[in-house]
Design a protein around this motif. Structure first.
Motif, PDB file in Angstrom:
ATOM      1  N   GLY A 239     -11.530 -47.223 -37.151  1.00  0.00           N
ATOM      2  CA  GLY A 239     -11.785 -46.676 -38.718  1.00  0.00           C
ATOM      3  C   GLY A 239     -11.718 -45.325 -38.777  1.00  0.00           C
ATOM      4  O   GLY A 239     -11.074 -44.847 -39.489  1.00  0.00           O
ATOM      5  N   SER A 240     -12.828 -44.800 -38.259  1.00  0.00           N
ATOM      6  CA  SER A 240     -13.093 -43.240 -38.199  1.00  0.00           C
ATOM      7  C   SER A 240     -11.818 -42.254 -37.549  1.00  0.00           C
ATOM      8  O   SER A 240     -11.351 -41.450 -37.989  1.00  0.00           O
ATOM      9  N   GLN A 241     -11.280 -42.983 -36.662  1.00  0.00           N
ATOM     10  CA  GLN A 241     -10.276 -42.337 -35.871  1.00  0.00           C
ATOM     11  C   GLN A 241      -8.909 -42.078 -36.748  1.00  0.00           C
ATOM     12  O   GLN A 241      -8.229 -41.280 -37.073  1.00  0.00           O
ATOM     13  N   ALA A 262     -19.583 -32.616 -41.132  1.00  0.00           N
ATOM     14  CA  ALA A 262     -19.072 -32.691 -39.790  1.00  0.00           C
ATOM     15  C   ALA A 262     -20.152 -33.570 -38.763  1.00  0.00           C
ATOM     16  O   ALA A 262     -19.582 -34.222 -37.679  1.00  0.00           O
ATOM     17  N   GLY A 263     -21.502 -33.672 -38.928  1.00  0.00           N
ATOM     18  CA  GLY A 263     -22.380 -34.142 -38.108  1.00  0.00           C
ATOM     19  C   GLY A 263     -22.022 -35.719 -38.060  1.00  0.00           C
ATOM     20  O   GLY A 263     -21.975 -36.280 -39.216  1.00  0.00           O
ATOM     21  N   PRO A 264     -22.210 -36.322 -37.004  1.00  0.00           N
ATOM     22  CA  PRO A 264     -22.595 -35.712 -35.520  1.00  0.00           C
ATOM     23  C   PRO A 264     -21.405 -35.186 -34.852  1.00  0.00           C
ATOM     24  O   PRO A 264     -21.337 -34.780 -33.615  1.00  0.00           O
ATOM     25  N   SER A 285     -18.421 -27.902 -40.355  1.00  0.00           N
ATOM     26  CA  SER A 285     -19.603 -27.349 -40.947  1.00  0.00           C
ATOM     27  C   SER A 285     -20.430 -28.532 -41.379  1.00  0.00           C
ATOM     28  O   SER A 285     -20.188 -29.694 -41.499  1.00  0.00           O
ATOM     29  N   GLU A 286     -21.687 -28.275 -41.337  1.00  0.00           N
ATOM     30  CA  GLU A 286     -22.597 -29.354 -41.184  1.00  0.00           C
ATOM     31  C   GLU A 286     -24.118 -28.834 -41.719  1.00  0.00           C
ATOM     32  O   GLU A 286     -24.381 -27.700 -41.446  1.00  0.00           O
ATOM     33  N   LEU A 287     -24.682 -29.648 -42.597  1.00  0.00           N
ATOM     34  CA  LEU A 287     -25.801 -28.944 -43.466  1.00  0.00           C
ATOM     35  C   LEU A 287     -27.075 -29.099 -42.545  1.00  0.00           C
ATOM     36  O   LEU A 287     -27.566 -28.069 -42.652  1.00  0.00           O
ATOM     37  N   GLN A 288     -27.125 -29.866 -41.749  1.00  0.00           N
ATOM     38  CA  GLN A 288     -28.373 -30.056 -40.993  1.00  0.00           C
ATOM     39  C   GLN A 288     -28.174 -29.571 -39.458  1.00  0.00           C
ATOM     40  O   GLN A 288     -27.432 -29.981 -38.978  1.00  0.00           O
ATOM     41  N   PRO A 289     -29.032 -28.494 -39.152  1.00  0.00           N
ATOM     42  CA  PRO A 289     -28.940 -27.761 -37.830  1.00  0.00           C
ATOM     43  C   PRO A 289     -28.948 -28.612 -36.761  1.00  0.00           C
ATOM     44  O   PRO A 289     -28.110 -28.445 -36.000  1.00  0.00           O
ATOM     45  N   ASP A 331     -16.001 -36.175 -45.191  1.00  0.00           N
ATOM     46  CA  ASP A 331     -16.476 -37.389 -44.724  1.00  0.00           C
ATOM     47  C   ASP A 331     -17.991 -37.525 -45.136  1.00  0.00           C
ATOM     48  O   ASP A 331     -18.694 -37.104 -44.432  1.00  0.00           O
ATOM     49  N   VAL A 332     -18.066 -37.581 -46.701  1.00  0.00           N
ATOM     50  CA  VAL A 332     -19.381 -37.511 -47.081  1.00  0.00           C
ATOM     51  C   VAL A 332     -20.643 -38.420 -46.907  1.00  0.00           C
ATOM     52  O   VAL A 332     -20.286 -39.476 -46.515  1.00  0.00           O
ATOM     53  N   PRO A 333     -21.881 -38.025 -47.120  1.00  0.00           N
ATOM     54  CA  PRO A 333     -22.788 -38.894 -46.816  1.00  0.00           C
ATOM     55  C   PRO A 333     -22.887 -40.105 -47.778  1.00  0.00           C
ATOM     56  O   PRO A 333     -22.733 -39.944 -48.789  1.00  0.00           O
ATOM     57  N   CYS A 334     -23.145 -41.212 -47.265  1.00  0.00           N
ATOM     58  CA  CYS A 334     -22.919 -42.630 -48.116  1.00  0.00           C
ATOM     59  C   CYS A 334     -23.810 -43.731 -47.489  1.00  0.00           C
ATOM     60  O   CYS A 334     -24.520 -43.329 -46.624  1.00  0.00           O
TER      61      CYS A 334
HETATM   62  C1  SAM Z   1     -20.910 -39.554 -42.831  1.00  0.00           C
HETATM   63  S1  SAM Z   1     -21.649 -38.201 -42.161  1.00  0.00           S
HETATM   64  C2  SAM Z   1     -20.382 -37.461 -41.346  1.00  0.00           C
HETATM   65  C3  SAM Z   1     -19.813 -38.190 -40.317  1.00  0.00           C
HETATM   66  C4  SAM Z   1     -18.946 -37.251 -39.421  1.00  0.00           C
HETATM   67  N1  SAM Z   1     -17.608 -36.639 -40.218  1.00  0.00           N
HETATM   68  C5  SAM Z   1     -18.352 -37.972 -38.099  1.00  0.00           C
HETATM   69  O1  SAM Z   1     -17.212 -38.457 -38.131  1.00  0.00           O
HETATM   70  O2  SAM Z   1     -18.958 -37.929 -37.078  1.00  0.00           O
HETATM   71  C6  SAM Z   1     -22.120 -37.139 -43.452  1.00  0.00           C
HETATM   72  C7  SAM Z   1     -22.855 -36.016 -42.895  1.00  0.00           C
HETATM   73  O3  SAM Z   1     -22.828 -35.129 -44.122  1.00  0.00           O
HETATM   74  C8  SAM Z   1     -23.991 -34.272 -43.977  1.00  0.00           C
HETATM   75  N2  SAM Z   1     -24.624 -33.608 -45.256  1.00  0.00           N
HETATM   76  C9  SAM Z   1     -25.298 -34.156 -46.041  1.00  0.00           C
HETATM   77  N3  SAM Z   1     -25.288 -33.082 -46.957  1.00  0.00           N
HETATM   78  C10 SAM Z   1     -24.584 -32.057 -46.796  1.00  0.00           C
HETATM   79  C11 SAM Z   1     -24.043 -30.813 -47.632  1.00  0.00           C
HETATM   80  N4  SAM Z   1     -24.850 -30.895 -48.931  1.00  0.00           N
HETATM   81  N5  SAM Z   1     -23.362 -29.956 -46.977  1.00  0.00           N
HETATM   82  C12 SAM Z   1     -22.559 -30.513 -45.771  1.00  0.00           C
HETATM   83  N6  SAM Z   1     -23.179 -31.688 -45.104  1.00  0.00           N
HETATM   84  C13 SAM Z   1     -23.827 -32.389 -45.615  1.00  0.00           C
HETATM   85  C14 SAM Z   1     -25.067 -35.154 -43.377  1.00  0.00           C
HETATM   86  O4  SAM Z   1     -26.081 -34.441 -42.560  1.00  0.00           O
HETATM   87  C15 SAM Z   1     -24.200 -36.088 -42.350  1.00  0.00           C
HETATM   88  O5  SAM Z   1     -24.059 -35.348 -41.147  1.00  0.00           O
END
Ligand code: SAM
Length: 431
Positions: A239-241, A262-264, A285-289, A331-334
């Motif tokens: 699904g993610s693909q 983007a994380g992980p 781009s990803e919030l958490q280092p 792909d927002v945090p959810c």
């Molecule tokens: C659903 S995960 C993304 C999964 C990723 N796209 C993947 O396919 O592996 C949401 C990510 O958003 C990050 N995040 C949370 N708040 C954020 C912000 N304000 N800006 C950027 N990233 C954020 C989280 O740390 C998390 O890694």
């Protein structure tokens, strides 16, 4: 307890002790069951059979945790136990009701485990409670507990979900909800994915995925596959693909691509290769280092003039000018309610209040994503949750204030229909 009886107490076996330690990290320190299991097993040096037993014991117990707690409360007449005792009882209940462990062995080994980890004083209580649990099978317990429930409560009990999640599924699917909830109880075969241009699907040594041309399902340890070890392939639900592919395949003007959250790095790794194939570059781009570091790891095998760039940045305060990117992945945090198959403890950890904290952030990130897109560019708004508040609710709120955005397509995937996580994808074009 006399000295003689103390001498007769057996040491708990190592797999059960390890399972108890992992479950404690999950229930008491918020660890993720699958990551903690992999971490502990990597150090434990157990035989494959024992490692499989630990994995099933932990993941199965976590998946039915809320049901087991209700059974234990009914069997004991108590609302709570010492946390380490609660975990031992949960593991014992799983062995009694859901594994092929004989009742005598399940009870005796759990009494030994409770005595060793909590103290001899709980041995009698553990024995008494588990004997009561063993008096019914799982179906019998569910029927017994369901007598006091309304229709929704019975559905939640039968499918081993908290009531609020069962309600959300009923709101979305009506009569189909039971099938969808039941599908969350079947752990999926891991799905691998190639980094486009760096590996072929044959190298994944698995069954090619039905809809993504880049994936294959393969049981066993992904790290056994050379392409995975070398960073030319990874692990990613189909699904993610498909969410990444939907964005990559949409016609847009030429320009760089952005992955805003983007994380992980699952979607970023697929998008980066597809961007290179189209002569573009991905900014991940990803919030958490520490999660940005995981993204960089996932992208490490790409090279050349269009190799992807990773930054740690807050997506609500963009470090780039507006109207820069041809394609934007948001792909927002959810709540992750669509990935419950893969995260056994998650359904019991999440609370309805989680939504209230996430929805405002999801809206802000979608606004940034839209502002970051070039005229004619496309944003994929993606959640691994089907919950209406996080999907259509966010789109309604954000798009109501904008006449520069057109909704082009919406997809909701489901485990019971598509064999994927319940991923939501909306493609939005900026004018
Ligand atoms: C659903 S995960 C993304 C999964 C990723 N796209 C993947 O396919 O592996 C949401 C990510 O958003 C990050 N995040 C949370 N708040 C954020 C912000 N304000 N800006 C950027 N990233 C954020 C989280 O740390 C998390 O890694």
């Amino acid at each position: 307890m006399t000295g003689n009886r103390k001498l007769r107490r057996r040491r708990p076996d190592r797999p059960r002790l390890i399972a108890h330690r992992i479950l404690g990290a999950v229930t008491q320190q918020d660890a993720y069951a699958n990551l903690e299991t992999a971490r502990v097993l990597a150090e434990a040096g157990l035989e494959a059979r024992d490692a499989g037993f630990v994995t099933e014991l932990v993941s199965g117990t976590c998946r039915l945790l809320g049901t087991y707690d209700r059974i234990l409360a009914a069997a004991s007449g108590r609302d709570s136990f010492d946390p380490a005792l609660a975990d031992a009882l949960r593991l014992g209940t799983h062995q009694l009701l859901s594994m092929r462990v004989g009742p005598h062995a399940a009870i005796a080994t759990t009494v030994d485990l409770a005595a060793a980890t909590v103290g001899e004083k709980v041995a009698g209580l553990t024995n008494a409670v588990l004997r009561k649990v063993a008096a019914r099978d799982l179906e019998g317990w569910v029927e017994h507990l369901a007598r006091a429930e309304d229709d929704l409560g019975r559905l939640a009990l039968r499918t081993h979900h908290p009531r609020w999640i069962a309600q959300a599924y009923v709101d979305l699917l009506g009569d189909e909800a039971e099938e969808a909830l039941a599908a969350n109880n079947v752990p999926p075969v891991p799905t691998l994915v190639v980094r486009p241009g760096l590996a072929s699907v044959d190298e994944l040594e698995g069954e090619p995925t039905a809809r993504s041309p880049f994936g294959a399902r393969r049981a066993g340890n992904p790290a056994d596959v050379p392409a995975v070890r070398e960073g030319r392939a990874g692990v990613q639900d189909e699904g993610s693909q498909l969410a990444a592919l939907a964005l990559a395949e949409t016609a847009t003007p030429t320009g760089p691509w952005l992955d805003l959250c983007a994380g992980p790095g699952g979607k970023a790794a697929l998008l980066a290769g597809l961007a290179i194939g189209q002569g573009s570059t991905l900014l991940a781009s990803e919030l958490q280092p520490h999660r940005a570091e995981l993204v960089a790891q996932a992208l490490r095998a790409y090279d050349g003039p269009h190799r992807p760039v990773t930054v740690a940045a807050d997506g609500t305060r963009p470090a780039w000018p507006a109207s820069t990117f041809a394609k934007v992945m948001a792909d927002v945090p959810c709540t992750g309610l669509g990935a419950l198959r893969r995260r056994p403890e998650s359904r019991w950890r999440r609370q309805p209040q989680s939504l209230a904290g996430l929805v405002p952030l999801q809206r802000r990130l979608l606004v940034t994503a839209l502002d970051s897109a070039l005229p004619g560019g496309v944003v994929a708004y993606v959640t691994c949750s089907p919950h209406r508040d996080e999907t259509e609710g966010v789109l309604d709120a954000v798009l109501a204030g904008r006449d520069d955005v057109t909704r082009e397509a919406t997809t909701q995937l489901w485990p019971h229909r598509d064999g994927t996580d319940a991923m939501f994808v909306a493609l939005l074009r900026r004018s």
